[in-house]
Design a protein around this motif. Structure first.
Motif, PDB file in Angstrom:
ATOM      1  N   ALA A 131      -5.673  -4.136  -5.112  1.00 38.70           N
ATOM      2  CA  ALA A 131      -5.365  -3.051  -6.048  1.00 38.70           C
ATOM      3  C   ALA A 131      -4.770  -1.852  -5.305  1.00 38.70           C
ATOM      4  CB  ALA A 131      -6.629  -2.633  -6.791  1.00 38.70           C
ATOM      5  N   LEU A 132      -5.306  -1.568  -4.127  1.00 38.63           N
ATOM      6  CA  LEU A 132      -4.781  -0.448  -3.350  1.00 38.63           C
ATOM      7  C   LEU A 132      -3.356  -0.733  -2.892  1.00 38.63           C
ATOM      8  CD1 LEU A 132      -7.768   0.696  -1.121  1.00 38.63           C
ATOM      9  CD2 LEU A 132      -6.539   2.063  -2.805  1.00 38.63           C
ATOM     10  N   LEU A 133      -3.122  -1.994  -2.547  1.00 34.56           N
ATOM     11  CA  LEU A 133      -1.781  -2.382  -2.113  1.00 34.56           C
ATOM     12  C   LEU A 133      -0.760  -2.081  -3.201  1.00 34.56           C
ATOM     13  CD1 LEU A 133       0.046  -3.710  -0.015  1.00 34.56           C
ATOM     14  CD2 LEU A 133      -0.484  -5.915  -1.040  1.00 34.56           C
ATOM     15  N   LYS A 134      -1.149  -2.408  -4.439  1.00 31.71           N
ATOM     16  CA  LYS A 134      -0.260  -2.126  -5.573  1.00 31.71           C
ATOM     17  C   LYS A 134       0.037  -0.633  -5.658  1.00 31.71           C
ATOM     18  CE  LYS A 134      -0.332  -4.831  -9.697  1.00 31.71           C
ATOM     19  NZ  LYS A 134      -1.149  -5.257 -10.839  1.00 31.71           N
ATOM     20  N   THR A 135      -1.020   0.166  -5.477  1.00 32.86           N
ATOM     21  CA  THR A 135      -0.836   1.620  -5.520  1.00 32.86           C
ATOM     22  C   THR A 135       0.090   2.079  -4.400  1.00 32.86           C
ATOM     23  OG1 THR A 135      -3.098   1.733  -6.276  1.00 32.86           O
ATOM     24  CG2 THR A 135      -2.104   3.806  -5.591  1.00 32.86           C
ATOM     25  N   LEU A 136      -0.071   1.471  -3.233  1.00 30.01           N
ATOM     26  CA  LEU A 136       0.735   1.898  -2.085  1.00 30.01           C
ATOM     27  C   LEU A 136       2.199   1.488  -2.222  1.00 30.01           C
ATOM     28  CD1 LEU A 136      -1.836   1.151   0.739  1.00 30.01           C
ATOM     29  CD2 LEU A 136      -0.879   3.385   0.175  1.00 30.01           C
ATOM     30  N   GLU A 137       2.427   0.473  -3.046  1.00 30.67           N
ATOM     31  CA  GLU A 137       3.814   0.069  -3.253  1.00 30.67           C
ATOM     32  C   GLU A 137       4.594   1.138  -4.007  1.00 30.67           C
ATOM     33  OE1 GLU A 137       3.235  -3.810  -4.904  1.00 30.67           O
ATOM     34  OE2 GLU A 137       3.106  -4.706  -2.899  1.00 30.67           O
ATOM     35  N   GLU A 138       3.881   1.836  -4.903  1.00 33.48           N
ATOM     36  CA  GLU A 138       4.504   2.992  -5.558  1.00 33.48           C
ATOM     37  C   GLU A 138       3.541   4.161  -5.446  1.00 33.48           C
ATOM     38  OE1 GLU A 138       6.434   2.483  -9.479  1.00 33.48           O
ATOM     39  OE2 GLU A 138       6.182   0.352  -9.016  1.00 33.48           O
ATOM     40  N   PRO A 139       3.472   4.749  -4.275  1.00 29.59           N
ATOM     41  CA  PRO A 139       2.415   5.740  -4.029  1.00 29.59           C
ATOM     42  C   PRO A 139       2.546   6.946  -4.940  1.00 29.59           C
ATOM     43  CG  PRO A 139       3.994   5.666  -2.201  1.00 29.59           C
ATOM     44  CD  PRO A 139       4.371   4.580  -3.142  1.00 29.59           C
ATOM     45  N   PRO A 140       1.401   7.416  -5.474  1.00 35.30           N
ATOM     46  CA  PRO A 140       1.429   8.623  -6.302  1.00 35.30           C
ATOM     47  C   PRO A 140       2.014   9.771  -5.472  1.00 35.30           C
ATOM     48  CG  PRO A 140      -0.782   7.666  -6.192  1.00 35.30           C
ATOM     49  CD  PRO A 140       0.058   6.917  -5.239  1.00 35.30           C
ATOM     50  N   GLN A 141       2.838  10.550  -6.104  1.00 36.87           N
ATOM     51  CA  GLN A 141       3.598  11.568  -5.402  1.00 36.87           C
ATOM     52  C   GLN A 141       2.719  12.558  -4.633  1.00 36.87           C
ATOM     53  OE1 GLN A 141       6.115  13.587  -8.162  1.00 36.87           O
ATOM     54  NE2 GLN A 141       7.306  14.535  -6.520  1.00 36.87           N
ATOM     55  N   HIS A 142       1.560  12.865  -5.190  1.00 34.56           N
ATOM     56  CA  HIS A 142       0.753  13.941  -4.611  1.00 34.56           C
ATOM     57  C   HIS A 142      -0.406  13.421  -3.775  1.00 34.56           C
ATOM     58  CE1 HIS A 142       2.926  16.684  -7.198  1.00 34.56           C
ATOM     59  NE2 HIS A 142       2.711  15.848  -8.195  1.00 34.56           N
ATOM     60  N   THR A 143      -0.417  12.127  -3.484  1.00 34.67           N
ATOM     61  CA  THR A 143      -1.581  11.578  -2.790  1.00 34.67           C
ATOM     62  C   THR A 143      -1.185  10.960  -1.459  1.00 34.67           C
ATOM     63  OG1 THR A 143      -2.661  11.122  -4.894  1.00 34.67           O
ATOM     64  CG2 THR A 143      -3.508   9.964  -2.992  1.00 34.67           C
ATOM     65  N   ARG A 144      -1.988  11.222  -0.449  1.00 34.90           N
ATOM     66  CA  ARG A 144      -1.781  10.628   0.868  1.00 34.90           C
ATOM     67  C   ARG A 144      -3.060   9.909   1.278  1.00 34.90           C
ATOM     68  NH1 ARG A 144       2.431  11.238  -0.600  1.00 34.90           N
ATOM     69  NH2 ARG A 144       4.177  12.439   0.232  1.00 34.90           N
ATOM     70  N   PHE A 145      -2.890   8.715   1.865  1.00 37.11           N
ATOM     71  CA  PHE A 145      -4.041   7.918   2.288  1.00 37.11           C
ATOM     72  C   PHE A 145      -4.166   7.911   3.807  1.00 37.11           C
ATOM     73  CE2 PHE A 145      -2.960   6.236  -1.842  1.00 37.11           C
ATOM     74  CZ  PHE A 145      -4.171   5.922  -2.420  1.00 37.11           C
ATOM     75  N   LEU A 146      -5.404   7.969   4.293  1.00 38.59           N
ATOM     76  CA  LEU A 146      -5.669   7.757   5.719  1.00 38.59           C
ATOM     77  C   LEU A 146      -6.705   6.637   5.845  1.00 38.59           C
ATOM     78  CD1 LEU A 146      -5.085  11.076   5.466  1.00 38.59           C
ATOM     79  CD2 LEU A 146      -5.464  10.883   7.920  1.00 38.59           C
ATOM     80  N   PHE A 147      -6.344   5.587   6.542  1.00 39.57           N
ATOM     81  CA  PHE A 147      -7.253   4.462   6.789  1.00 39.57           C
ATOM     82  C   PHE A 147      -7.657   4.490   8.257  1.00 39.57           C
ATOM     83  CE2 PHE A 147      -5.892   1.065   3.410  1.00 39.57           C
ATOM     84  CZ  PHE A 147      -6.061   1.999   2.407  1.00 39.57           C
ATOM     85  N   LEU A 148      -8.947   4.265   8.519  1.00 34.68           N
ATOM     86  CA  LEU A 148      -9.414   4.166   9.902  1.00 34.68           C
ATOM     87  C   LEU A 148      -9.899   2.740  10.157  1.00 34.68           C
ATOM     88  CD1 LEU A 148      -9.188   7.212   9.683  1.00 34.68           C
ATOM     89  CD2 LEU A 148     -11.501   7.440  10.521  1.00 34.68           C
ATOM     90  N   VAL A 149      -9.397   2.107  11.202  1.00 36.79           N
ATOM     91  CA  VAL A 149      -9.861   0.761  11.570  1.00 36.79           C
ATOM     92  C   VAL A 149      -9.914   0.632  13.091  1.00 36.79           C
ATOM     93  CG1 VAL A 149      -9.115  -0.616   9.577  1.00 36.79           C
ATOM     94  CG2 VAL A 149      -7.474  -0.108  11.379  1.00 36.79           C
TER      95      VAL A 149
END
Ligand code: ZN
Length: 315
Positions: A131-149
Motif C-alpha cells: 500500500a505504501l508503494l502505491k502511495t510512493l508511486e504518486e507521492p502526496p505533494q506535501h508529504t515526505r517519507f523517511l525510512f530507517l533500515v
C-alpha cells in the motif's frame, strides 16, 4: 541533536541531507546502515530543521517546541514495531490505512510540509508495504517519507527505487571517542564503530557477563554455569541486572556475548582453535530460524569445553 551539522563521522549522509534541506527534499529518503551510527538522530534533526521557523532546529520556535514535546501534528513518527495495513473501516493508529485515510488525505496542519518517519521500515508488513508503494508511486505533494533500515535488502527493491538511499557507515575511532565518552580500549573494540550497545556497557549485566566469561574460560565448572546462565537469560531477560527501559533483544545480548568471548581469547593459548567456533556462532546467530540459537549455543559450548578442558580426548 537538532542540526545536521552535529552529525559526526557520516560525511556522505551529512552532505546529502544538508543539500536536500536547502532544496526540495525527495519523497522518500532511505537511511541505511548499522544501528548506533546516527540514522535516527540525523532523521530527526533533518525534520526539525526543515520545520523550524528559522531553519536551524533552534529548539525555541513554536514548531521546534512542538517537535521536542512530540506534539507536532505534521511529524508522524511510527513506533519501532511491526506496521500493519489496518482494518478497512476505523483502522488502528499507526497502521498504513490510518496514515492514508486520516492523515495523508489532508494538507498539513501547520506548515508547508508533513514528515512521516518509520524508524524500523524493515518491520513494515507485506500488505502495508504494498500500500505504501502505491502511495510512493504518486507521492502526496506535501508529504515526505523517511525510512530507517540496517540493510537496503530489508525493503522491497521497488520501494528502494522510489527513494534516495542515504548511506550510514560504522564510525571511525576518533568519532567514537568523541561521542562515546569514557570508553576503554576494550570497550571501543567491542562496540566496533557503532554506539548502539554503548549504554549496555554501563549495565550491571555487562559487568556480570564479563566476569562469567572470564571465569568460564578458566574452569570447566564455571563454563557449565556460564552456559546455564546465558540460556536462562532468554526467559528471564536478565531482568534483575538490566534496566527495564534499555530494551536489548536477546539476540543482541548473544552477539555481545560472542564479542566478549573473542575479547577474552586475545592472547589465550588456544585462541587459534577457539576463535573459529565463536565466529561461526556469531555468523549463524541472525538467521531467521526460531530456536536456532539453542542449537548454536549448545554447539559452541561443546566446542569450548572440548578445546579448553578436554584437549587430550579431542586429540
Ligand atoms: Zn526552531
Amino acid at each position: 541533536m537538532h542540526n545536521l551539522r552535529e552529525l559526526k563521522g557520516q560525511p556522505i549522509a551529512s552532505r546529502m541531507m544538508s543539500s536536500y534541506l536547502q532544496a526540495h527534499p525527495p519523497p522518500l529518503m532511505v537511511l541505511h546502515g548499522p544501528d548506533g551510527t546516527g540514522k535516527w538522530s540525523a532523521a530527526e534533526a533533518f525534520i526539525q530543521q526543515s520545520m523550524c521557523e528559522v531553519g536551524t532546529g533552534c529548539g525555541a520556535c513554536p514548531a521546534c517546541r512542538k517537535i521536542l514535546r512530540g506534539e507536532h501534528p505534521d511529524f508522524i513518527r511510527f513506533p519501532e514495531d511491526r506496521v500493519y495495513i489496518g482494518e478497512t473501516t476505523d483502522p488502528a493508529d499507526f497502521t498504513v490505512r490510518w496514515l492514508l485515510n486520516t492523515r495523508l488525505c489532508y494538507t498539513p496542519f501547520d506548515g508547508p510540509m508533513r514528515y512521516v518517519l518509520f524508524p524500523r521500515a524493515d518491520l513494515i508488513q507485506h500488505e502495508a508495504e504494498t500500500a505504501l508503494l502505491k502511495t510512493l508511486e504518486e507521492p502526496p505533494q506535501h508529504t515526505r517519507f523517511l525510512f530507517l533500515v540496517r540493510n537496503l535488502d530489508d525493503l522491497k527493491q521497488t520501494i528502494v527505487s522510489r527513494g534516495v538511499p542515504i548511506p550510514f557507515r560504522l564510525l571511525p575511532e576518533t568519532v567514537m571517542r568523541e561521542l562515546g565518552g569514557e570508553l576503554s580500549e576494550a570497550e571501543l573494540r567491542l562496540l566496533g564503530g557503532s554506539l548502539h550497545l554503548a549504554p549496555f556497557l554501563k549495565t550491571e549485566l555487562f559487568r556480570k557477563m564479563s566476569e562469567m566469561v572470564r571465569n568460564g574460560l578458566e574452569h570447566p565448572q564455571a563454563l557449565v554455569q556460564l552456559e546455564k546462565w546465558i540460556r536462562q537469560g532468554e526467559q528471564k531477560r536478565f531482568a534483575d541486572l538490566l534496566p527495564q527501559d534499555e530494551g536489548f533483544e536477546y539476540l543482541e545480548l548473544l552477539d555481545i556475548f560472542g564479542l566478549l568471548l573473542l575479547e577474552n581469547l586475545t592472547g589465550h593459548p588456544q585462541r587459534q582453535s577457539l576463535a573459529p567456533a565463536v565466529f561461526e556462532f556469531k555468523a549463524q546467530l541472525h538467521r531467521e530460524m526460531s530456536g536456532l540459537h539453542h542449537y548454536l549455543l549448545g554447539r559452541l559450548f561443546q566446542k569450548l569445553d572440548r578445546i579448553l578442558f578436554r584437549r587430550e580426548k579431542a586429540g
